[in-house]
Write a protein that holds these residues in place. Sequence first.
Motif, PDB file in Angstrom:
ATOM      1  N   SER A  81     -20.717   7.378  12.833  1.00 15.36           N
ATOM      2  CA  SER A  81     -21.393   8.026  12.797  1.00 15.36           C
ATOM      3  C   SER A  81     -22.464   7.483  12.114  1.00 15.36           C
ATOM      4  O   SER A  81     -23.855   8.047  12.369  1.00 15.36           O
ATOM      5  N   LEU A  82     -22.463   6.077  11.788  1.00 16.98           N
ATOM      6  CA  LEU A  82     -23.638   5.280  12.287  1.00 16.98           C
ATOM      7  C   LEU A  82     -23.882   4.276  12.514  1.00 16.98           C
ATOM      8  O   LEU A  82     -23.266   3.667  12.856  1.00 16.98           O
ATOM      9  N   PRO A  83     -25.224   3.944  12.478  1.00 16.49           N
ATOM     10  CA  PRO A  83     -25.520   3.231  13.555  1.00 16.49           C
ATOM     11  C   PRO A  83     -24.704   1.904  12.537  1.00 16.49           C
ATOM     12  O   PRO A  83     -24.902   1.598  12.307  1.00 16.49           O
ATOM     13  N   VAL A  84     -24.807   0.604  13.770  1.00 10.67           N
ATOM     14  CA  VAL A  84     -24.363  -0.791  13.925  1.00 10.67           C
ATOM     15  C   VAL A  84     -25.492  -1.513  13.632  1.00 10.67           C
ATOM     16  O   VAL A  84     -26.466  -1.077  14.595  1.00 10.67           O
ATOM     17  N   VAL A  85     -25.500  -2.686  12.961  1.00  5.86           N
ATOM     18  CA  VAL A  85     -26.658  -3.084  12.282  1.00  5.86           C
ATOM     19  C   VAL A  85     -25.896  -4.972  12.294  1.00  5.86           C
ATOM     20  O   VAL A  85     -24.273  -4.669  11.854  1.00  5.86           O
ATOM     21  N   LYS A  86     -26.692  -5.645  13.417  1.00  9.60           N
ATOM     22  CA  LYS A  86     -25.762  -6.827  13.929  1.00  9.60           C
ATOM     23  C   LYS A  86     -26.428  -7.995  13.224  1.00  9.60           C
ATOM     24  O   LYS A  86     -27.685  -7.685  13.323  1.00  9.60           O
ATOM     25  N   GLY A  87     -25.735  -9.040  12.618  1.00  6.72           N
ATOM     26  CA  GLY A  87     -26.031 -10.309  12.366  1.00  6.72           C
ATOM     27  C   GLY A  87     -25.433 -11.492  11.911  1.00  6.72           C
ATOM     28  O   GLY A  87     -24.017 -10.815  12.341  1.00  6.72           O
ATOM     29  N   ALA A  88     -26.082 -12.690  12.269  1.00  2.88           N
ATOM     30  CA  ALA A  88     -25.395 -13.570  12.118  1.00  2.88           C
ATOM     31  C   ALA A  88     -24.579 -13.994  10.568  1.00  2.88           C
ATOM     32  O   ALA A  88     -25.711 -13.911   9.411  1.00  2.88           O
ATOM     33  N   HIS A  89     -23.597 -14.232   9.845  1.00  5.00           N
ATOM     34  CA  HIS A  89     -23.030 -13.892   8.976  1.00  5.00           C
ATOM     35  C   HIS A  89     -23.484 -15.578   8.017  1.00  5.00           C
ATOM     36  O   HIS A  89     -23.235 -17.223   8.531  1.00  5.00           O
ATOM     37  N   GLU A  90     -24.244 -15.161   7.048  1.00  2.00           N
ATOM     38  CA  GLU A  90     -24.324 -16.815   6.420  1.00  2.00           C
ATOM     39  C   GLU A  90     -24.165 -16.958   4.771  1.00  2.00           C
ATOM     40  O   GLU A  90     -23.198 -18.240   5.049  1.00  2.00           O
ATOM     41  N   ARG A  91     -23.566 -16.211   4.266  1.00  2.00           N
ATOM     42  CA  ARG A  91     -23.290 -16.465   3.155  1.00  2.00           C
ATOM     43  C   ARG A  91     -22.283 -14.991   2.536  1.00  2.00           C
ATOM     44  O   ARG A  91     -23.064 -14.158   2.737  1.00  2.00           O
ATOM     45  N   PHE A  92     -21.089 -15.426   1.804  1.00  2.00           N
ATOM     46  CA  PHE A  92     -20.549 -14.766   0.890  1.00  2.00           C
ATOM     47  C   PHE A  92     -21.267 -14.571  -0.827  1.00  2.00           C
ATOM     48  O   PHE A  92     -21.857 -15.409  -0.861  1.00  2.00           O
ATOM     49  N   VAL A  93     -21.651 -12.722  -0.817  1.00  2.00           N
ATOM     50  CA  VAL A  93     -22.135 -13.039  -2.679  1.00  2.00           C
ATOM     51  C   VAL A  93     -20.139 -12.207  -3.377  1.00  2.00           C
ATOM     52  O   VAL A  93     -19.421 -11.954  -2.784  1.00  2.00           O
ATOM     53  N   LEU A  94     -20.422 -13.100  -4.642  1.00  2.00           N
ATOM     54  CA  LEU A  94     -19.460 -12.658  -5.556  1.00  2.00           C
ATOM     55  C   LEU A  94     -20.264 -12.452  -7.119  1.00  2.00           C
ATOM     56  O   LEU A  94     -21.383 -11.674  -7.197  1.00  2.00           O
ATOM     57  N   ASN A  95     -18.377 -11.673  -7.219  1.00  2.00           N
ATOM     58  CA  ASN A  95     -19.130 -10.509  -8.553  1.00  2.00           C
ATOM     59  C   ASN A  95     -18.991 -11.126  -9.772  1.00  2.00           C
ATOM     60  O   ASN A  95     -18.559 -12.666  -9.409  1.00  2.00           O
ATOM     61  N   PRO A  96     -18.863 -11.084 -10.927  1.00  2.00           N
ATOM     62  CA  PRO A  96     -18.654 -11.806 -12.080  1.00  2.00           C
ATOM     63  C   PRO A  96     -17.642 -13.017 -12.422  1.00  2.00           C
ATOM     64  O   PRO A  96     -17.009 -13.264 -12.919  1.00  2.00           O
ATOM     65  N   HIS A  97     -16.630 -11.648 -11.709  1.00  2.00           N
ATOM     66  CA  HIS A  97     -15.030 -12.295 -11.820  1.00  2.00           C
ATOM     67  C   HIS A  97     -14.967 -13.324 -10.669  1.00  2.00           C
ATOM     68  O   HIS A  97     -13.474 -13.718 -10.463  1.00  2.00           O
ATOM     69  N   GLY A  98     -15.709 -13.793 -10.168  1.00  2.00           N
ATOM     70  CA  GLY A  98     -15.580 -14.879  -8.978  1.00  2.00           C
ATOM     71  C   GLY A  98     -14.913 -13.952  -7.368  1.00  2.00           C
ATOM     72  O   GLY A  98     -14.616 -14.487  -6.609  1.00  2.00           O
ATOM     73  N   GLU A  99     -15.112 -12.723  -7.615  1.00  2.00           N
ATOM     74  CA  GLU A  99     -14.706 -12.078  -5.998  1.00  2.00           C
ATOM     75  C   GLU A  99     -15.399 -12.141  -5.033  1.00  2.00           C
ATOM     76  O   GLU A  99     -17.266 -11.439  -5.535  1.00  2.00           O
ATOM     77  N   VAL A 100     -15.355 -11.708  -3.534  1.00  2.00           N
ATOM     78  CA  VAL A 100     -16.140 -11.307  -2.827  1.00  2.00           C
ATOM     79  C   VAL A 100     -16.669  -9.840  -2.652  1.00  2.00           C
ATOM     80  O   VAL A 100     -15.802  -9.425  -2.591  1.00  2.00           O
ATOM     81  N   ASP A 101     -17.318  -9.770  -3.280  1.00  2.00           N
ATOM     82  CA  ASP A 101     -18.516  -8.116  -3.372  1.00  2.00           C
ATOM     83  C   ASP A 101     -19.053  -8.097  -2.182  1.00  2.00           C
ATOM     84  O   ASP A 101     -20.168  -7.157  -1.837  1.00  2.00           O
ATOM     85  N   GLY A 102     -19.376  -8.837  -1.410  1.00  2.00           N
ATOM     86  CA  GLY A 102     -20.207  -8.809   0.010  1.00  2.00           C
ATOM     87  C   GLY A 102     -20.792  -9.972   0.310  1.00  2.00           C
ATOM     88  O   GLY A 102     -19.847 -10.857   0.439  1.00  2.00           O
ATOM     89  N   PHE A 103     -21.580  -9.971   0.845  1.00  2.00           N
ATOM     90  CA  PHE A 103     -22.361 -10.724   2.016  1.00  2.00           C
ATOM     91  C   PHE A 103     -23.831 -10.683   2.277  1.00  2.00           C
ATOM     92  O   PHE A 103     -24.427  -9.825   2.620  1.00  2.00           O
ATOM     93  N   VAL A 104     -24.366 -11.738   2.666  1.00  2.00           N
ATOM     94  CA  VAL A 104     -25.226 -12.036   3.321  1.00  2.00           C
ATOM     95  C   VAL A 104     -25.883 -12.188   4.927  1.00  2.00           C
ATOM     96  O   VAL A 104     -25.163 -13.833   5.230  1.00  2.00           O
ATOM     97  N   MET A 105     -26.381 -11.766   5.836  1.00  2.00           N
ATOM     98  CA  MET A 105     -26.393 -11.938   7.180  1.00  2.00           C
ATOM     99  C   MET A 105     -27.917 -11.998   7.598  1.00  2.00           C
ATOM    100  O   MET A 105     -28.847 -11.156   7.152  1.00  2.00           O
ATOM    101  N   ARG A 106     -27.909 -12.583   8.276  1.00  2.00           N
ATOM    102  CA  ARG A 106     -29.346 -12.993   8.940  1.00  2.00           C
ATOM    103  C   ARG A 106     -29.811 -11.754   9.814  1.00  2.00           C
ATOM    104  O   ARG A 106     -28.798 -12.508  11.367  1.00  2.00           O
ATOM    105  N   ALA A 107     -30.659 -11.082  10.147  1.00  2.00           N
ATOM    106  CA  ALA A 107     -30.511 -10.031  11.425  1.00  2.00           C
ATOM    107  C   ALA A 107     -32.037 -10.013  11.992  1.00  2.00           C
ATOM    108  O   ALA A 107     -33.295  -9.004  11.388  1.00  2.00           O
TER     109      ALA A 107
END
Length: 216
Positions: free
Chosen positions: A8-34
């Motif tokens: 039901s949601l539009p899709v956003v496409k982009g090139a993955h660049e890097r993961f983003v970390l939370n204070p525990h050192g866990e991946v909780d997102g990423f940055v992509m170039r779109a």
Amino acid sequence: MHWIDPESLPVVKGAHERFVLNPHGEVDGFVMRAADEDVLVHTPPHMEAELTRHIKPGDVIGVHGVKPRGSALLAAVAVTPANGRRILDHGPDHDREHPKHDHHEIATEGTVRLSLFGPKGELRGALLTDGTVVRIGPKEAADVADLLAPGARLAVRGDGIETRFGRVIHAREAGKGLKSLAPLKHGKPGLKHEHGPKHEHGHKPKPKHKHKHNHA
């Protein structure tokens, strides 16, 4: 499991660049170039294993997500890597523990590339141009929002973790430079002046009744 149907949601496409970390050192997102723009995508930490297994830098990926009001963030409902394997949020694993990392104090300064937000759009830190992730609690982040804006100069000192996806600092102090750091209150006793020089902020408490009878 997320209650929203990704179709039901539009899709956003982009090139993955890097993961983003939370204070525990866990991946909780990423940055992509779109479309010549940086897009910050939030994902829950329990999706880390699948995301890091199937997504590599430069891969073109698709994200079905929602945009919280007032923030430059896409909260992912589903992520489709280049191999076509859709990664869905199936809900947290309640037996899952935070990863074990070595923690050490880190002080650094640099230029903010992106503001970082939580899944509801709350300001939660910044990504520096050198790739360092700075995390700050939402109440404290709101008080120093000008330091977390893209292009701002930011210096921090706090609890640091180095991982294979980069480093993250849970800031206890922040300022425009390392010589002008001021404590950030995280609501945890004993952290305010645990490290670094003491800073005088606000008024010192006045002795009670010291001058009560000294006036004729």
